[in-house]
Design a protein around this motif. Structure first.
Motif, PDB file in Angstrom:
ATOM      1  N   LEU A 159     -68.735  37.551 -48.675  1.00 13.44           N
ATOM      2  CA  LEU A 159     -70.106  37.661 -48.168  1.00 13.44           C
ATOM      3  C   LEU A 159     -71.026  38.220 -49.250  1.00 13.44           C
ATOM      4  CD1 LEU A 159     -72.101  37.738 -45.625  1.00 13.44           C
ATOM      5  CD2 LEU A 159     -71.466  40.156 -45.507  1.00 13.44           C
ATOM      6  N   ILE A 160     -70.577  39.276 -49.926  1.00  8.02           N
ATOM      7  CA  ILE A 160     -71.390  39.885 -50.980  1.00  8.02           C
ATOM      8  C   ILE A 160     -71.570  38.910 -52.137  1.00  8.02           C
ATOM      9  CG2 ILE A 160     -71.500  41.776 -52.644  1.00  8.02           C
ATOM     10  CD1 ILE A 160     -69.886  43.460 -50.629  1.00  8.02           C
ATOM     11  N   ALA A 161     -70.481  38.263 -52.545  1.00  7.10           N
ATOM     12  CA  ALA A 161     -70.548  37.352 -53.694  1.00  7.10           C
ATOM     13  C   ALA A 161     -71.429  36.141 -53.420  1.00  7.10           C
ATOM     14  CB  ALA A 161     -69.136  36.904 -54.078  1.00  7.10           C
ATOM     15  N   ASN A 162     -71.420  35.652 -52.198  1.00  7.52           N
ATOM     16  CA  ASN A 162     -72.190  34.450 -51.869  1.00  7.52           C
ATOM     17  C   ASN A 162     -73.680  34.713 -51.674  1.00  7.52           C
ATOM     18  OD1 ASN A 162     -70.200  32.387 -51.881  1.00  7.52           O
ATOM     19  ND2 ASN A 162     -69.433  33.083 -49.891  1.00  7.52           N
ATOM     20  N   MET A 171     -62.414  29.720 -52.275  1.00  4.04           N
ATOM     21  CA  MET A 171     -61.608  28.934 -51.341  1.00  4.04           C
ATOM     22  C   MET A 171     -62.148  28.906 -49.918  1.00  4.04           C
ATOM     23  SD  MET A 171     -57.737  29.924 -52.591  1.00  4.04           S
ATOM     24  CE  MET A 171     -57.007  28.766 -51.418  1.00  4.04           C
ATOM     25  N   LEU A 172     -62.977  29.886 -49.528  1.00  2.00           N
ATOM     26  CA  LEU A 172     -63.466  29.931 -48.154  1.00  2.00           C
ATOM     27  C   LEU A 172     -64.821  29.247 -48.027  1.00  2.00           C
ATOM     28  CD1 LEU A 172     -62.517  33.587 -47.131  1.00  2.00           C
ATOM     29  CD2 LEU A 172     -61.366  31.467 -46.478  1.00  2.00           C
ATOM     30  N   ARG A 173     -65.195  28.933 -46.783  1.00  2.00           N
ATOM     31  CA  ARG A 173     -66.448  28.224 -46.524  1.00  2.00           C
ATOM     32  C   ARG A 173     -67.664  29.096 -46.786  1.00  2.00           C
ATOM     33  NH1 ARG A 173     -62.783  26.261 -42.783  1.00  2.00           N
ATOM     34  NH2 ARG A 173     -62.785  23.989 -42.482  1.00  2.00           N
ATOM     35  N   GLY A 174     -67.528  30.394 -46.608  1.00  2.00           N
ATOM     36  CA  GLY A 174     -68.664  31.284 -46.810  1.00  2.00           C
ATOM     37  C   GLY A 174     -69.603  31.338 -45.630  1.00  2.00           C
ATOM     38  N   VAL A 175     -69.153  30.906 -44.452  1.00  2.96           N
ATOM     39  CA  VAL A 175     -69.990  30.927 -43.242  1.00  2.96           C
ATOM     40  C   VAL A 175     -69.661  32.198 -42.458  1.00  2.96           C
ATOM     41  CG1 VAL A 175     -70.603  29.730 -41.118  1.00  2.96           C
ATOM     42  CG2 VAL A 175     -69.970  28.426 -43.162  1.00  2.96           C
ATOM     43  N   PRO A 176     -70.622  33.080 -42.243  1.00  2.00           N
ATOM     44  CA  PRO A 176     -70.337  34.349 -41.558  1.00  2.00           C
ATOM     45  C   PRO A 176     -70.210  34.182 -40.044  1.00  2.00           C
ATOM     46  CG  PRO A 176     -72.648  34.245 -42.157  1.00  2.00           C
ATOM     47  CD  PRO A 176     -72.014  33.017 -42.727  1.00  2.00           C
ATOM     48  N   GLN A 177     -69.118  33.606 -39.610  1.00  2.00           N
ATOM     49  CA  GLN A 177     -68.866  33.465 -38.181  1.00  2.00           C
ATOM     50  C   GLN A 177     -67.369  33.527 -37.927  1.00  2.00           C
ATOM     51  OE1 GLN A 177     -70.629  29.606 -37.452  1.00  2.00           O
ATOM     52  NE2 GLN A 177     -68.676  28.548 -37.678  1.00  2.00           N
ATOM     53  N   GLN A 185     -71.563  43.052 -31.860  1.00  2.00           N
ATOM     54  CA  GLN A 185     -72.000  41.666 -31.737  1.00  2.00           C
ATOM     55  C   GLN A 185     -71.293  40.842 -32.809  1.00  2.00           C
ATOM     56  OE1 GLN A 185     -76.180  41.420 -32.570  1.00  2.00           O
ATOM     57  NE2 GLN A 185     -75.975  42.206 -34.638  1.00  2.00           N
ATOM     58  N   VAL A 186     -71.378  39.531 -32.694  1.00  2.45           N
ATOM     59  CA  VAL A 186     -70.662  38.665 -33.633  1.00  2.45           C
ATOM     60  C   VAL A 186     -71.598  37.722 -34.381  1.00  2.45           C
ATOM     61  CG1 VAL A 186     -68.536  38.751 -32.279  1.00  2.45           C
ATOM     62  CG2 VAL A 186     -70.227  36.952 -31.817  1.00  2.45           C
ATOM     63  N   GLN A 187     -72.895  37.963 -34.291  1.00  4.77           N
ATOM     64  CA  GLN A 187     -73.861  37.052 -34.898  1.00  4.77           C
ATOM     65  C   GLN A 187     -74.391  37.611 -36.210  1.00  4.77           C
ATOM     66  OE1 GLN A 187     -77.452  36.527 -32.652  1.00  4.77           O
ATOM     67  NE2 GLN A 187     -78.313  34.988 -34.040  1.00  4.77           N
ATOM     68  N   TRP A 188     -74.335  36.782 -37.256  1.00  6.65           N
ATOM     69  CA  TRP A 188     -74.985  37.082 -38.534  1.00  6.65           C
ATOM     70  C   TRP A 188     -76.022  35.993 -38.767  1.00  6.65           C
ATOM     71  CZ3 TRP A 188     -74.407  40.565 -42.803  1.00  6.65           C
ATOM     72  CH2 TRP A 188     -75.099  40.176 -43.963  1.00  6.65           C
ATOM     73  N   ASP A 189     -77.284  36.365 -38.727  1.00  8.29           N
ATOM     74  CA  ASP A 189     -78.364  35.408 -38.943  1.00  8.29           C
ATOM     75  C   ASP A 189     -79.497  36.131 -39.658  1.00  8.29           C
ATOM     76  OD1 ASP A 189     -80.300  33.463 -38.939  1.00  8.29           O
ATOM     77  OD2 ASP A 189     -79.930  32.832 -36.873  1.00  8.29           O
ATOM     78  N   TYR A 213     -58.196  27.839 -40.492  1.00  7.70           N
ATOM     79  CA  TYR A 213     -59.604  27.753 -40.864  1.00  7.70           C
ATOM     80  C   TYR A 213     -60.027  29.116 -41.410  1.00  7.70           C
ATOM     81  CZ  TYR A 213     -60.292  23.186 -38.748  1.00  7.70           C
ATOM     82  OH  TYR A 213     -60.218  21.846 -38.461  1.00  7.70           O
ATOM     83  N   GLY A 214     -60.938  29.100 -42.335  1.00 10.16           N
ATOM     84  CA  GLY A 214     -61.393  30.345 -42.931  1.00 10.16           C
ATOM     85  C   GLY A 214     -62.885  30.322 -43.161  1.00 10.16           C
TER      86      GLY A 214
END
Length: 374
Positions: free
Chosen positions: A325-328, A301-307, A129-133, A317-318
């Motif tokens: 993910l771990i750092a945020n 530098m990245l948005r930090g949005v898991p998608q 799957q591709v969803q992180w929520d 786009y990044g």
């Protein structure tokens, strides 16, 4: 091959243990008693540390006292004991870290189980799957977006670091005058010591705004420029290791090629690079490992949005990588979300192991080829 290496390692370890046992047997009883106290105290300190005991300092203090006494009176035996202890401690610490991150990721792996033909496969849903929520039901912890981001950044970083690094190493090893080499190589090694947050801050304040303006990107965050920054960060590692590998090629091989009438460039491409291919490959793989494990530059530098980005190949786009993910999220994560961060760490850990095994396999193949084995 693996079986032969295991047998050889076992025989070498047995031989060294026999030598150490023989050496210990030749010592005075007081020296042997000192080593015994050191061993018992160190093991007790380790057990106390694992049990989080406030009395851990007592056996550790006894170990330091015994080691000091042994060093002053039986330096040879004490030195062997200390080096053996440090080696065993290093291996044990690595095993404990590995066991810890795997155990912490078990709950989320069980939570994300998925049935295939009636058989429950632990953790499969994290990759299908591709969803992180982590907030809104149904709670999902997919690693696909972060794996995609990590692959994008690593690929771009490798494209930047590999050709530039190998070319620079070839120039320093084979072309540059001695004066230039003595000036450039220390400078390259100094670049490796610059903290990654500095690179990330430069990318965030200079590259990201410029990219947003030039390419009309909404907001900051681009896999392309993160990959470029990480590639530049990995460049000193690639240059340094590859240059050492090129210098290790015997001068007689180069001289023999030149004596046959080849040019310097033909010698470099047909003799030097193939002979040093294992070392050069190891240098590139070390750079790839640096790119995979880079945290601060990607986090800044990245948005930090898991998608996922749309389309998937859109490097302008990044969103997020496994490390970002771990750092945020580690500061506010708990429960299954914290376990999911450990699962991301497990993926990184396994990836690095695979890269390490790959580099060892390449080196073994090149040694067999250069050695004339079939």
């Amino acid at each position: 091959m693996i079986g032969t290496q295991v047998v050889a390692a076992r025989n070498a370890l047995t031989h060294r243990w026999q030598r150490l046992s023989s050496f210990v047997g030749d010592q005075e009883p007081l020296a042997v008693a000192t080593v015994g106290i050191m061993t018992i105290a160190l093991v007790s300190a380790l057990v106390g540390f694992l049990l989080v005991s406030p009395f851990t300092i007592i056996p550790f203090g006894i170990f330091l006292i015994a080691a000091s006494y042994g060093w002053l009176n039986y330096q040879g035996l004490t030195a062997r004991m200390l080096t053996l202890s440090m080696t065993v401690s290093t291996i044990l610490i690595l095993l404990l870290i590995t066991l810890f991150i795997f155990m912490k990721s078990v709950p989320v792996i069980q939570y994300e189980s998925q049935s295939v033909l009636g058989v429950s496969v632990p953790g499969l849903r994290m990759f299908t799957q591709v969803q992180w929520d982590a907030v809104s039901p149904p709670i999902r912890y997919s690693m696909v977006p972060m794996i995609h981001g990590t692959v994008m950044v690593t690929t771009i970083a490798t494209v930047v670091a590999a050709p530039l690094g190998v070319s620079a190493a070839l120039f320093l090893s084979e072309i540059a005058p001695t004066t230039v080499r003595e000036l450039v190589k220390p400078g390259v090694e100094i670049l490796a010591g610059i903290p990654s947050i500095v690179y990330g801050f430069i990318g965030f304040t200079i590259l990201s705004p410029w990219a947003a303006d030039q390419f009309q990107i909404t907001g900051q965050g681009s896999y392309l420029f993160v990959g470029i920054v990480v590639g530049l960060m990995a460049l000193p590692t690639v240059v340094s290791v590859a240059e050492d590998a090129l210098n290790s090629v015997p001068e007689s091989m180069k001289s023999g090629s030149l004596a046959m009438g080849t040019t310097d460039w033909q010698t470099m491409t047909s003799i030097t690079l193939p002979a040093a291919f294992s070392g050069v490959s190891a240098a590139v793989l070390l750079g790839v490992g640096r790119a995979i494990g880079e945290t601060m530059a990607a986090t800044v530098m990245l948005r930090g949005v898991p998608q996922l980005t749309k389309p998937l190949y859109n490097a302008f786009y990044g969103q997020a990588t496994l490390t970002s993910l771990i750092a945020n999220n580690y500061g506010e994560a708990d429960g299954l979300q914290m376990d999911a961060l450990f699962a991301a760490g497990v993926i990184l850990f396994i990836t690095v192991i695979v890269i390490s095994i790959g580099s060892q396999y390449i080196e073994w193949q090149m040694q067999r080829k250069l050695g004339g084995e079939s």
